[in-house]
Enzyme design. Sequence first.
Site, PDB file in Angstrom:
ATOM      1  N   HIS A  66      39.249  36.532  43.276  1.00 53.43           N
ATOM      2  CA  HIS A  66      40.025  37.764  43.455  1.00 53.43           C
ATOM      3  C   HIS A  66      39.098  38.988  43.418  1.00 53.43           C
ATOM      4  O   HIS A  66      39.079  39.800  44.350  1.00 53.43           O
ATOM      5  CB  HIS A  66      41.077  37.857  42.344  1.00 53.43           C
ATOM      6  CG  HIS A  66      41.935  39.083  42.395  1.00 53.43           C
ATOM      7  ND1 HIS A  66      43.192  39.089  42.972  1.00 53.43           N
ATOM      8  CD2 HIS A  66      41.718  40.355  41.966  1.00 53.43           C
ATOM      9  CE1 HIS A  66      43.703  40.313  42.886  1.00 53.43           C
ATOM     10  NE2 HIS A  66      42.827  41.103  42.272  1.00 53.43           N
ATOM     11  N   GLU A  67      38.297  39.079  42.368  1.00 47.91           N
ATOM     12  CA  GLU A  67      37.383  40.235  42.254  1.00 47.91           C
ATOM     13  C   GLU A  67      36.325  40.183  43.352  1.00 47.91           C
ATOM     14  O   GLU A  67      35.877  41.221  43.843  1.00 47.91           O
ATOM     15  CB  GLU A  67      36.727  40.268  40.871  1.00 47.91           C
ATOM     16  CG  GLU A  67      37.695  40.378  39.691  1.00 47.91           C
ATOM     17  CD  GLU A  67      38.658  41.562  39.776  1.00 47.91           C
ATOM     18  OE1 GLU A  67      38.340  42.557  40.447  1.00 47.91           O
ATOM     19  OE2 GLU A  67      39.764  41.461  39.184  1.00 47.91           O
ATOM     20  N   HIS A 117      37.613  41.995  46.320  1.00 41.37           N
ATOM     21  CA  HIS A 117      37.400  43.448  46.165  1.00 41.37           C
ATOM     22  C   HIS A 117      35.937  43.804  46.470  1.00 41.37           C
ATOM     23  O   HIS A 117      35.630  44.785  47.140  1.00 41.37           O
ATOM     24  CB  HIS A 117      37.692  43.883  44.723  1.00 41.37           C
ATOM     25  CG  HIS A 117      39.148  43.995  44.385  1.00 41.37           C
ATOM     26  ND1 HIS A 117      40.013  44.800  45.086  1.00 41.37           N
ATOM     27  CD2 HIS A 117      39.895  43.415  43.399  1.00 41.37           C
ATOM     28  CE1 HIS A 117      41.230  44.724  44.545  1.00 41.37           C
ATOM     29  NE2 HIS A 117      41.188  43.880  43.516  1.00 41.37           N
ATOM     30  N   GLU A 124      43.727  45.779  47.322  1.00 42.71           N
ATOM     31  CA  GLU A 124      44.374  44.591  46.778  1.00 42.71           C
ATOM     32  C   GLU A 124      44.646  43.552  47.869  1.00 42.71           C
ATOM     33  O   GLU A 124      44.674  42.350  47.591  1.00 42.71           O
ATOM     34  CB  GLU A 124      45.679  45.014  46.087  1.00 42.71           C
ATOM     35  CG  GLU A 124      46.194  44.058  45.040  1.00 42.71           C
ATOM     36  CD  GLU A 124      45.281  43.899  43.820  1.00 42.71           C
ATOM     37  OE1 GLU A 124      44.404  44.754  43.591  1.00 42.71           O
ATOM     38  OE2 GLU A 124      45.446  42.888  43.113  1.00 42.71           O
TER      39      GLU A 124
END
Lengths: 498, 498
Positions: B262-263, B266, B292
């Site tokens: 997830h990170e 980003h 996001e």
Amino acid sequence: MTQTTQQRFMDLLKEQSSYGEAIGLMAWDMRTKAPKKGIDGRSEVLGVLSQKVHEIQTSQEMRGYIDELKGNVADPIVQRSLEEAEETYEKTAKIPTREYREYVTLQSKAESMWAEAKEKNDFESFRPYLEKLVEYNRKFADYWGYDEHRYDALLHNYEPGVTVKVLDEVFPKVRKALTHLLQQTQEAATQPDPSVLEGHFPKDKQAQFSEEILKRMGYDFDAGRLDETVHPFAIGLNTNDVRVTTKYDEKDFRTAVFGTIHEGGHALYEQNIDPKLAFTPLADGTSMGIHESQSLFWENFVARSEGFWKNHYELFKKFAPESFQDLPLEKFYPAVNEVKPSLIRIEADELTYCLHIMVRYELEKALIGGEIEVKDLPELWNQKMEDYLGVRPQNDGEGVLQDIHWSGGDFGYFPSYALGYMYAAQLNTAMRKEIDVDQFIEMGDFKQIKSWLTENVHQYGKMKKPLQILNDITGEGLNPDYLVSYLSGKYKKIYNFS
Amino acid sequence: MTQTTQQRFMDLLKEQSSYGEAIGLMAWDMRTKAPKKGIDGRSEVLGVLSQKVHEIQTSQEMRGYIDELKGNVADPIVQRSLEEAEETYEKTAKIPTREYREYVTLQSKAESMWAEAKEKNDFESFRPYLEKLVEYNRKFADYWGYDEHRYDALLHNYEPGVTVKVLDEVFPKVRKALTHLLQQTQEAATQPDPSVLEGHFPKDKQAQFSEEILKRMGYDFDAGRLDETVHPFAIGLNTNDVRVTTKYDEKDFRTAVFGTIHEGGHALYEQNIDPKLAFTPLADGTSMGIHESQSLFWENFVARSEGFWKNHYELFKKFAPESFQDLPLEKFYPAVNEVKPSLIRIEADELTYCLHIMVRYELEKALIGGEIEVKDLPELWNQKMEDYLGVRPQNDGEGVLQDIHWSGGDFGYFPSYALGYMYAAQLNTAMRKEIDVDQFIEMGDFKQIKSWLTENVHQYGKMKKPLQILNDITGEGLNPDYLVSYLSGKYKKIYNFS
């Protein structure tokens, strides 16, 4: 109204030291954690923030506060902060802005050119940059002014109060004594056997032992941390965030163990500066020499002593590889104290270290004084190494190019290392009049040693000038006899001569 | 002359973003490396630098550049930078300086009060702070202005172009579909067995697997790094220094593995912004929602897909403990995709996640609109959780106090999470029209997926507004149907209902 001006003055200093902390963190990060591709962008940011600090230091606002408050404040912290601010203002304002900018650009270029030149043993590629750096430093020294020797103006930046006159009296005396001692160790019948220290010593085990020693010294890990770098350093971001880095050599534990303790000595200084000095220019070591006295005290007077290993050898063996398990302390202790003239300053033993410094001092003094030129450096360097240490570099990488200092324009810095060592010996003697240092070292109990240093040195930050600290403790100024006597006593015992 | 003004304008933006990078590094350091005692001093430094940024943003100098250059520049980067600078100027200048300062002080106090209140499940101790934060945000929204709903003014800070009107149309529709889907999964005869995922999974093994996946995604470790923190995040200091942090739970690898991916999503965004935008306010994600969409695309559409595990399950097993070695993919894949209504947003599965967001959206919209008061929050929160998810918090720590956002005054932020998810589904559909996403995922070859995202999203930074990016890619605006259809397809297959 004066109260308000004073508050605004202290706020401006706080702004300045806030940039300083940010710059410090960025520098630490670049050497420890930052991904390599991010370095270019980071350098630009560093440039912007450094420029900001420079603007504040030389601002009309700062000049105004100094003029209005001088001789007009009661608080001693504000008083000393004013003196520091004024000295920085005067020093910076004397250099024309254009020249300052050119110099900053030159510094960063020169440092990378030096790194490349060192890698390739190619002094010639670095020579033009070094020539310009010397030229600027000559000019700056003239702007700043001096009484006797142009080099004094540069010395003042690192060790206020110490001059060529002092060094030219002290250094030859020390050199003579050290050279004599060196000869005695070399001719002694008893010789340590450093081969007993060989063997693979895993990095994590060295780290665990080093951390344990740092804790025992009183280094506060809740106000610091230990990381790995190519060039070890300690950096105080604020008194509650003072970081140490070290370098591990799995073939030679001495690099990390003594290196960590050395940096730990610097860090103890910064961790124990009076919190009241926070966010002023006083929350820093008072000089390079006094800073070095702290690191060298712990590294040499404590950690290379016989008493230290009497206590810590068993602990050391818990982390050390198999080959140390049957090695008696009687062989280990002399081995870690072997004296051997070598080419590289940062690898030098306690006895020969100062000789390395003198080579550098004499050369940079003559450079700044205009008695020699940059092109003559490599040959002069090699000749002096042969004269003082009896070894001659085979190339400039292990000779004149070995240290980073000159590539950053840091002329006048090197003497601090030798001065720090002499200060450490003077502190060591004074401390022993008050507490039983040997006993505490042998007990592995460093609390009182650390407290003594905090009380007499650390807490003051820049509130006292270096020679004032020395004088308040010892009742005298710089005196090299203590160092000579310490080294002589130590090596007579190890090498068994009289 | 315009050229000179333009250069000075861009220099001022560079100064501003240099402070931004320093602030970013300090924030990263405080959460990962900084010794705990140094935090107080560091907070002061952060305050000084943040104040500096604020001063630049609202300076007469900035206003002057904007007035002189507006409508008068050709370079599109300068043009967009002007727009951003003006918007920031207007937004900031509308708040009286005194109120802004009070608010900043309140924010930092409130955050620590929140942490304590959460720890003790004590909403009442946090209530007065939250009341003030709401009050300020109501006022700020009035200063900034809005057309229909006061909450629109806050939404604009995170997702320009999206309003209450849009959300009130989209969210209920999505809620209805998700609630229905949730019911179907709960009633399905086939149920995943998450107990097969239990077992001790050492941290370092999780880290090795996570790093390997990050590399395959195209995350550049020469322009970033991975560290451990309590609350995972990604932070772009500059496009060549974008750092990821993660949290390890040795009892549940999903926290670190999906969290890191997830990170990483980003981080890929920030690493691939056009370098030409460096040192402008445009070198950042265009909105929270688009940001996001990148993290959720990688976490859910890639890493929670069946194809991903078909390829990566063997690799995973190399790092995984014994218990996974005989676990067939047919049991593993449904287990990591189990749907289960729960109390904590950040632990929610793909299907129920948006329902958590809707609870928050409805409450904060009503708070800002003045329809409910802070004292009513705990009960309303619990009621809505029961209505939408069928679970009821037993205390405020697992209820209204669970998220940090409101304690920092971040009202209007939460909808970005749900919007990001819908955007991700829209991007996913558009991408599949151009490249064979499933095939690349199954091959473990993410190069073309990453390139597609860079070309269509990453490179622009803030050069394009969020809805413009969406429209340029999909030819339409926000459309929740793609998300509903994706979730419905996915869970029908896993839970085997029709």
